[in-house]
Design an enzyme around this catalytic site. Structure first.
Site: not given
Lengths: 131, 189
Positions: B33-35, B46
């Site tokens: 989810d990041h990103f 990351v």
């Protein structure tokens, strides 16, 4: 003997770093809690930074004697007792208690600590070190 | 999920320095989810900077706790400064180095830096990734009067296992630091 202006500038840098302030916010009369937004944990940070900046050793609660306010002998119903006031006076020779004595509210203890108070404290530590 | 953001301690000098490493894996859910990918951009996995900061807090927290044989409840009280200059990509390794600036009975301040290592190029110079200054408080000394549990809820079994499995000797030191240590009857038990 330490130069008061030099001490003030170093204290100002310490407070700018510890409290994320701009230079013009740190004036002599500024109160650490009410004006500069210091919280209790900041006092530990400030003490550590002062030790490093001036090469001095500051014992726990020497500059900010918070343990006095946790002692039931010295506080009654939110106010500092006569005995507590004597202890504060002895422990804080660098602070001006004139205004505080009128109300003695525990909440007002934080306002005893101004930038100037810290400068006077450091001056006295430096003088006792060279004495 | 275990809330431990370092994998192994590779050096621990009592009251002085702790070095830990963390391998970043694409299998870690947080990277999904990041990103995530959008219509306009491909995914950019990351490790979030707050979790890198947590890794430093754990590295430095172990350093501060170890100084007093993990008797103190060491709480992260303040992030003095945190500056990030590079991203933490999966497939790389982070190396955390934390050093004590000041340690006494009330707490400690630490300075640390994070570097990114490339396992594919083990001899290449590490890339500086972050500089982090932290302030820790010994909670039961600094805040007397609070109703805190007796057991050390900071250094849980999972943390002590990590320290132990990294090869650190957890037997109490003969000369522990901190003002309470010399008189503490539990220190020798």
């Amino acid at each position: 003997m330490a130069d008061q202006q030099d001490v003030f500038e170093k204290v100002r840098n310490v407070l700018m770093d510890a409290l994320s302030l701009d230079e013009d916010e740190v004036e002599s009369e500024a109160r650490l809690v009410s004006d500069l937004g210091a919280e209790s944990i900041d006092f530990l940070d400030i003490v550590f930074r002062l030790e490093k900046a001036f090469g001095i050793k500051i014992e726990q609660s020497e500059l900010f004697p918070d343990n006095v306010l946790n002692d039931a002998r010295y506080v009654n119903d939110g106010k500092v007792t006569d005995e507590g006031l004597e202890v504060l006076r002895a422990r804080l020779p660098h602070a001006d208690l004139t205004e505080f004595e009128k109300d003695r509210s525990v909440e007002a203890v934080g306002d005893l600590f101004t930038v100037d108070t810290v400068v006077r404290f450091v001056m006295s530590k430096l003088e006792s070190q060279t004495a | 999920m275990r809330w431990i953001w370092i994998d192994r301690i590779i050096e621990l000098e009592r009251g002085v320095r702790c070095i830990a490493v963390k391998n970043i894996s694409l299998a870690e859910e947080v990277l999904h989810d990041h990103f995530p990918a959008t219509d306009n951009h491909p995914a950019m996995p990351v490790l979030p900077n707050p979790l890198i900061l947590e890794g430093m807090a754990q590295t430095a927290g172990i350093l501060v706790g170890h100084a007093n044989d993990f008797r103190e409840k060491v709480i992260l009280a303040k992030v003095g400064r945190a500056r990030f200059t590079e991203a933490a990509w999966p497939g790389y390794c982070l190396r955390y180095t934390a050093e004590v600036v000041r340690l006494d009975g009330a707490g400690a301040s630490t300075h640390g830096h994070v570097e990114r290592l490339d396992p594919h190029q083990p001899h290449a110079a590490p890339v500086p990734l972050a500089e982090i200054e932290l302030l820790f408080s010994h909670i039961d000394q600094a805040r007397t009067g609070l109703d805190l549990p007796e057991h050390n809820f900071v250094f849980t079994r999972a943390f002590l296992e990590l320290v132990s499995q990294s090869g650190v000797d957890l037997s109490p030191s003969k000369a522990p630091q901190g003002p309470e240590a010399p008189d503490n009857p539990e220190a020798s038990s």
